[in-house]
Design an enzyme around this catalytic site. Structure first.
Site, PDB file in Angstrom:
ATOM      1  N   ASP A   1       0.864  -1.173   0.000  1.00  0.00           N
ATOM      2  CA  ASP A   1       0.000   0.000   0.000  1.00  0.00           C
ATOM      3  C   ASP A   1       0.901   1.223   0.000  1.00  0.00           C
ATOM      4  OD1 ASP A   1      -2.080   2.055   0.882  1.00  0.00           O
ATOM      5  OD2 ASP A   1      -3.279   0.227   0.981  1.00  0.00           O
TER       6      ASP A   1
ATOM      7  N   LYS B   1     -10.487   1.998 -15.809  1.00  0.00           N
ATOM      8  CA  LYS B   1     -11.266   0.800 -15.506  1.00  0.00           C
ATOM      9  C   LYS B   1     -11.691   0.052 -16.777  1.00  0.00           C
ATOM     10  CE  LYS B   1     -10.962   1.131 -11.069  1.00  0.00           C
ATOM     11  NZ  LYS B   1     -10.091   0.175 -10.343  1.00  0.00           N
TER      12      LYS B   1
ATOM     13  N   THR C   1     -19.873  18.953  -7.393  1.00  0.00           N
ATOM     14  CA  THR C   1     -19.742  19.185  -8.830  1.00  0.00           C
ATOM     15  C   THR C   1     -21.069  19.589  -9.458  1.00  0.00           C
ATOM     16  OG1 THR C   1     -17.924  17.604  -9.009  1.00  0.00           O
ATOM     17  CG2 THR C   1     -19.091  18.130 -11.039  1.00  0.00           C
TER      18      THR C   1
ATOM     19  N   TYR D   1     -10.648   7.961 -14.395  1.00  0.00           N
ATOM     20  CA  TYR D   1     -11.024   6.743 -13.667  1.00  0.00           C
ATOM     21  C   TYR D   1     -11.720   5.749 -14.593  1.00  0.00           C
ATOM     22  CZ  TYR D   1     -13.220   3.847 -10.027  1.00  0.00           C
ATOM     23  OH  TYR D   1     -13.637   2.795  -9.247  1.00  0.00           O
TER      24      TYR D   1
ATOM     25  N   ASP E   1       4.450   2.032  -4.151  1.00  0.00           N
ATOM     26  CA  ASP E   1       3.603   2.754  -5.092  1.00  0.00           C
ATOM     27  C   ASP E   1       3.560   1.932  -6.374  1.00  0.00           C
ATOM     28  OD1 ASP E   1       2.345   4.452  -6.844  1.00  0.00           O
ATOM     29  OD2 ASP E   1       3.677   6.163  -6.496  1.00  0.00           O
ATOM     30  N   VAL E   2       2.413   1.359  -6.691  1.00  0.00           N
ATOM     31  CA  VAL E   2       2.335   0.466  -7.847  1.00  0.00           C
ATOM     32  C   VAL E   2       2.523   1.196  -9.169  1.00  0.00           C
ATOM     33  CG1 VAL E   2       0.899  -1.238  -6.653  1.00  0.00           C
ATOM     34  CG2 VAL E   2      -0.188   0.605  -7.990  1.00  0.00           C
TER      35      VAL E   2
ATOM     36  N   ALA F   1     -21.926  15.742  -5.301  1.00  0.00           N
ATOM     37  CA  ALA F   1     -22.827  16.791  -4.829  1.00  0.00           C
ATOM     38  C   ALA F   1     -22.237  18.170  -5.104  1.00  0.00           C
ATOM     39  CB  ALA F   1     -23.095  16.605  -3.339  1.00  0.00           C
TER      40      ALA F   1
END
Length: 261
Positions: free
Chosen positions: A38, A152, A196, A148, A57-58, A194
């Protein structure tokens, strides 16, 4: 669940808190020797020594290699690629390229950096399981979450590709797409939406819940249970799948409390 992983060696990224810690505890509870990384030094320091925590840090390929290579030298049966970055919540024209790069490096490249270090060991020992954590945004999309969502979607692509590439080596590769997980991270996401959109936190929360057929949020333990199933003998012929634990998402972005459009 009754699933035992005794004598197996499991690696979990992003495993010192939140969903990651729930998954780590499930694997260790099933008997697996569990290695955890982590970026949160405090959370790693709070892990019991038996979980073999490390600050990594991946997004740093060299740091990943330095951590994983000694582990892989003794074998890896399960890799859970869970580390991720939420990225900004903003319209595309307002996203800083540095924020884009950071989200992609952690959430997508990090999974690649880890897999490439453990796959040789899995091939040598005759098999293994890679479980990539994606999101329901990884096949549906969501406004104001460009980095994001892109990451994904990329995880789904890696999952499908690796399953095809590694199947003959008895390495099965699947992805889990959690829905609205209960916990602090979801509270932050609701608050960001909320702000944004200029709506109340209560309205944003209600929109999130109504987005799935069952009108529910998800307990992280449900995801951990699926990790155990896929990692154990019951999942020996499951590969190339993207399995959502989400109450069936109809949409990820209801436009109003009256319903989606």
């Amino acid at each position: 669940m009754g699933i035992r992983l005794d004598s197996q060696r499991a690696v979990v990224t992003g495993g010192a808190g939140g969903l990651g810690l729930v998954v780590v505890k499930a694997l260790a509870g099933a008997g697996a020797t569990t290695f955890v990384c982590d970026i949160d030094a405090v959370a790693v320091g709070d892990l019991p020594a038996s979980l073999r925590g490390a600050i990594v840090d991946v997004a740093d390929a060299e740091a990943v290699a330095a951590w994983l290579d000694p582990i892989a030298a003794e074998g890896v049966d399960v890799l859970v690629n869970l580390a991720g970055a939420g990225g900004p919540t903003a319209p595309v024209e307002e996203i800083d390229p540095a924020e884009w790069r950071r989200c992609m490096e952690v959430s997508l490249s990090g999974q690649f950096y880890c897999a490439r270090r453990v796959v040789p060991a899995m091939k040598t020992q005759g098999g293994g399981a890679i479980i990539n954590i994606t999101s329901t945004t990884g096949f549906m999309g969501m406004p104001n979450r460009s980095p994001y969502v892109a990451a994904k979607f990329g995880v789904v692509g890696l999952t499908k590709t690796w399953a095809m590439e590694l199947g003959r080596d008895n390495i099965r590769v699947n992805a889990i797409a959690p829905g609205a997980l209960r916990g602090e991270r979801r509270r932050r996401q609701i608050a960001a939406r909320a702000e944004t959109e200029g709506i109340s936190v209560e309205e944003a929360e209600s929109m999130s819940t109504q987005a799935n057929s069952m009108g529910t949020s998800i307990d992280p333990q449900e995801v951990a249970d699926l990790v155990l199933y896929l990692a154990g003998p019951s999942g020996r012929h499951i590969s190339g799948q993207v399995i959502a634990v989400d109450g069936h998402s109809e949409t990820l972005y209801p436009r109003s409390l009256g319903g989606s459009r």
